[in-house]
Design an enzyme around this catalytic site. Structure first.
Site, PDB file in Angstrom:
ATOM      1  N   ARG A  69      -6.569  -2.377   8.852  1.00  0.00           N
ATOM      2  CA  ARG A  69      -7.134  -3.713   8.752  1.00  0.00           C
ATOM      3  C   ARG A  69      -6.786  -4.547   9.976  1.00  0.00           C
ATOM      4  O   ARG A  69      -7.584  -5.277  10.492  1.00  0.00           O
ATOM      5  CB  ARG A  69      -6.594  -4.395   7.490  1.00  0.00           C
ATOM      6  CG  ARG A  69      -7.555  -5.343   6.877  1.00  0.00           C
ATOM      7  CD  ARG A  69      -7.229  -5.751   5.476  1.00  0.00           C
ATOM      8  NE  ARG A  69      -5.871  -5.508   5.045  1.00  0.00           N
ATOM      9  CZ  ARG A  69      -5.523  -5.319   3.783  1.00  0.00           C
ATOM     10  NH1 ARG A  69      -6.429  -5.328   2.841  1.00  0.00           N
ATOM     11  NH2 ARG A  69      -4.274  -5.135   3.453  1.00  0.00           N
ATOM     12  N   ARG A  85       1.161  -5.202  -5.178  1.00  0.00           N
ATOM     13  CA  ARG A  85       1.287  -6.378  -4.309  1.00  0.00           C
ATOM     14  C   ARG A  85       1.426  -7.559  -5.265  1.00  0.00           C
ATOM     15  O   ARG A  85       0.495  -7.882  -5.984  1.00  0.00           O
ATOM     16  CB  ARG A  85       0.042  -6.523  -3.432  1.00  0.00           C
ATOM     17  CG  ARG A  85      -0.082  -5.405  -2.399  1.00  0.00           C
ATOM     18  CD  ARG A  85      -1.176  -5.704  -1.383  1.00  0.00           C
ATOM     19  NE  ARG A  85      -1.153  -4.719  -0.316  1.00  0.00           N
ATOM     20  CZ  ARG A  85      -1.989  -3.672  -0.251  1.00  0.00           C
ATOM     21  NH1 ARG A  85      -2.910  -3.507  -1.173  1.00  0.00           N
ATOM     22  NH2 ARG A  85      -1.900  -2.814   0.732  1.00  0.00           N
ATOM     23  N   ASP A 121       4.911  -4.609   6.319  1.00  0.00           N
ATOM     24  CA  ASP A 121       5.161  -6.002   6.714  1.00  0.00           C
ATOM     25  C   ASP A 121       5.317  -7.002   5.560  1.00  0.00           C
ATOM     26  O   ASP A 121       6.281  -7.755   5.497  1.00  0.00           O
ATOM     27  CB  ASP A 121       3.928  -6.477   7.497  1.00  0.00           C
ATOM     28  CG  ASP A 121       4.254  -6.649   8.956  1.00  0.00           C
ATOM     29  OD1 ASP A 121       5.331  -6.210   9.372  1.00  0.00           O
ATOM     30  OD2 ASP A 121       3.421  -7.229   9.663  1.00  0.00           O
ATOM     31  N   GLY A 144       0.835  -1.210   0.000  1.00  0.00           N
ATOM     32  CA  GLY A 144       0.000   0.000   0.000  1.00  0.00           C
ATOM     33  C   GLY A 144       0.862   1.250   0.000  1.00  0.00           C
ATOM     34  O   GLY A 144       1.845   1.321   0.733  1.00  0.00           O
ATOM     35  N   THR A 197       3.991   2.927   5.717  1.00  0.00           N
ATOM     36  CA  THR A 197       2.569   2.535   5.761  1.00  0.00           C
ATOM     37  C   THR A 197       1.839   3.536   6.647  1.00  0.00           C
ATOM     38  O   THR A 197       2.382   3.973   7.674  1.00  0.00           O
ATOM     39  CB  THR A 197       2.360   1.110   6.318  1.00  0.00           C
ATOM     40  OG1 THR A 197       1.011   0.998   6.801  1.00  0.00           O
ATOM     41  CG2 THR A 197       3.280   0.747   7.450  1.00  0.00           C
ATOM     42  N   ASP A 199       2.149   0.463  12.215  1.00  0.00           N
ATOM     43  CA  ASP A 199       1.898  -0.758  12.987  1.00  0.00           C
ATOM     44  C   ASP A 199       3.105  -1.686  13.021  1.00  0.00           C
ATOM     45  O   ASP A 199       2.962  -2.870  13.257  1.00  0.00           O
ATOM     46  CB  ASP A 199       0.698  -1.505  12.379  1.00  0.00           C
ATOM     47  CG  ASP A 199       0.951  -1.909  10.914  1.00  0.00           C
ATOM     48  OD1 ASP A 199       1.888  -1.369  10.303  1.00  0.00           O
ATOM     49  OD2 ASP A 199       0.210  -2.756  10.403  1.00  0.00           O
ATOM     50  N   ASP A 221      -0.447   2.872   8.511  1.00  0.00           N
ATOM     51  CA  ASP A 221      -0.949   2.191   9.712  1.00  0.00           C
ATOM     52  C   ASP A 221      -0.061   2.398  10.948  1.00  0.00           C
ATOM     53  O   ASP A 221      -0.532   2.261  12.071  1.00  0.00           O
ATOM     54  CB  ASP A 221      -1.070   0.681   9.459  1.00  0.00           C
ATOM     55  CG  ASP A 221      -2.138   0.356   8.432  1.00  0.00           C
ATOM     56  OD1 ASP A 221      -3.007   1.221   8.177  1.00  0.00           O
ATOM     57  OD2 ASP A 221      -2.117  -0.755   7.875  1.00  0.00           O
TER      58      ASP A 221
HETATM   59  O1  F6P Z   1      -1.668  -1.355   4.977  1.00  0.00           O
HETATM   60  C1  F6P Z   1      -2.183  -0.096   4.782  1.00  0.00           C
HETATM   61  C2  F6P Z   1      -3.631  -0.117   4.468  1.00  0.00           C
HETATM   62  O2  F6P Z   1      -3.921   1.217   4.259  1.00  0.00           O
HETATM   63  C3  F6P Z   1      -4.579  -0.737   5.480  1.00  0.00           C
HETATM   64  O3  F6P Z   1      -4.896   0.084   6.569  1.00  0.00           O
HETATM   65  C4  F6P Z   1      -5.760  -1.064   4.633  1.00  0.00           C
HETATM   66  O4  F6P Z   1      -6.562  -2.031   5.164  1.00  0.00           O
HETATM   67  C5  F6P Z   1      -5.108  -1.530   3.381  1.00  0.00           C
HETATM   68  O5  F6P Z   1      -3.900  -0.826   3.283  1.00  0.00           O
HETATM   69  C6  F6P Z   1      -5.960  -1.399   2.153  1.00  0.00           C
HETATM   70  O6  F6P Z   1      -5.174  -1.529   1.042  1.00  0.00           O
HETATM   71  P1  F6P Z   1      -5.627  -1.784  -0.459  1.00  0.00           P
HETATM   72  O7  F6P Z   1      -6.984  -1.198  -0.628  1.00  0.00           O
HETATM   73  O8  F6P Z   1      -4.586  -1.103  -1.263  1.00  0.00           O
HETATM   74  O9  F6P Z   1      -5.620  -3.231  -0.646  1.00  0.00           O
END
Ligand code: F6P
Length: 331
Positions: free
Chosen positions: A179, A79, A110, A18, A133, A137, A135
């Site tokens: 998430r 990804r 991660d 992301g 990120t 996290d 997040d």
């Molecule tokens: O990991 C970052 C993040 O923004 C999460 O908080 C979220 O759930 C996810 O990416 C969504 O990513 P995408 O819509 O790109 O799959």
């Protein structure tokens, strides 16, 4: 600065997973730091997928001018399911060899670091990670690039939602990203004076919500914000709001899902500076013979944390932050 690692002449840099605001600033810092050490730099477009497809682009100093203020990632990101296979990683290795790239900086979260670990266990090209990120996290670092910008985006949006919530006397359930992690929701909740905050790490927030609805809302407040992290175990903002609506038909309830706007926008000064610190440190780490480590920030000081630890351990939520939220909303 210690002497340059023998053998490193060309490095690759890429963004993965992301996107987050500040990734461009990190690529710029990696590029400029590497050039300052007389290394050649290649940007790898579209993350691991671009590595598999040989989508490499030479980066000179002027190629990274005027990108620090831009959101997203100019190298793009992905990804890659293919990189999770041995065949995919073998193709990526061939391409890195073809371009004579002898070390790589990966900017991501991660999942991206897991990919780096798999690759470095099979091949002899060192990787260093920079945490990017929204997040925030990740284990081993106080900060990940993009968090501050996303937090401010959420706060700005919720301030606006509060205006209309107040005008109509409504309760809004605002869903933010996260998430598996609730720090964005928690900090945004504190910064916006949200009445209740739902995060994946804590299970009993439904009781707090009931308290607010039965006491706070009826007695003194005529509007409210409930902040919900998307990965919360109660099932997300729509589900919680639906339940409240059924149980309290007298209350006007609305839901607002902030979504991917949280990932965009020009990075804040905090993100640009963190990205620059980490970018320079990542190149220095490679030159100092480090591999399979993440560059992090602890109390504003650069630290190096083994990638293995980063991917195995979870970052915990600070109890103090949870407590202050309760104190503020207890009266
Ligand atoms: O990991 C970052 C993040 O923004 C999460 O908080 C979220 O759930 C996810 O990416 C969504 O990513 P995408 O819509 O790109 O799959």
């Amino acid at each position: 600065m210690s002497s340059k690692r023998k053998g490193i002449k060309k490095i690759g840099v890429f963004t993965s997973g992301g996107d987050s605001p500040g990734m461009n600033a990190a690529v710029r810092a990696v590029t400029r730091a590497a050039l300052s050490h007389k290394l050649e730099v290649y940007g790898i477009r579209r993350g691991y997928q671009g590595m598999i497809e040989g989508d490499f682009v030479r980066l000179r100093s002027h190629d990274v001018s005027h990108i620090m203020n831009l959101g997203g990632t100019f190298l793009q990101t992905a990804r890659s399911a293919e990189f999770r296979t041995e065949e995919g990683r073998a193709k990526a290795y061939q391409n890195l060899k073809e371009f004579s790239i002898d070390a790589v900086v990966v900017i991501g979260g991660d999942g991206s670091f897991r990919g780096a670990l798999d690759f470095t266990q099979e091949y002899d090209i060192p990787f260093v990670g920079i945490p990017g990120t929204i997040d925030n996290d990740m284990y081993g670092t106080d900060y990940t690039i993009g968090f501050d910008t996303a937090l401010n985006t959420v706060v700005e949006a919720v301030d606006k939602i509060k205006d209309t919530a107040n005008s109509h006397g409504r309760i809004f359930f605002v869903e933010v990203m996260g998430r598996e992690a609730g720090l964005l929701a928690l900090k945004a909740g504190i910064a916006t004076g949200s009445e209740v905050i739902f995060i994946p790490e804590i299970k009993s927030e439904e009781k707090e919500l009931e308290k607010f609805l039965n006491k706070g809302f009826k007695n003194k407040k005529h509007s409210g914000i409930v902040m919900v992290a998307e990965g919360d175990t109660a099932g997300g903002a729509f589900k919680i709001a639906e339940k409240v609506q059924t149980e309290h038909p007298e209350i006007e309830v609305r839901v607002s899902i902030l979504g991917h706007m949280q990932r965009g926008g020009s990075p804040s000064a905090v993100d640009r500076i963190a990205a620059t610190q980490m970018g320079v440190a990542a190149v220095e780490a490679l030159l100092e013979d480090q591999k399979s480590v993440m560059v992090g920030l602890k109390n504003d000081i650069i630290v190096l944390v083994p990638l293995l630890k980063v991917v195995k351990m979870n970052r915990t939520i600070d109890d103090n932050l949870l407590n202050i939220q309760k104190v503020i909303n207890s009266v």
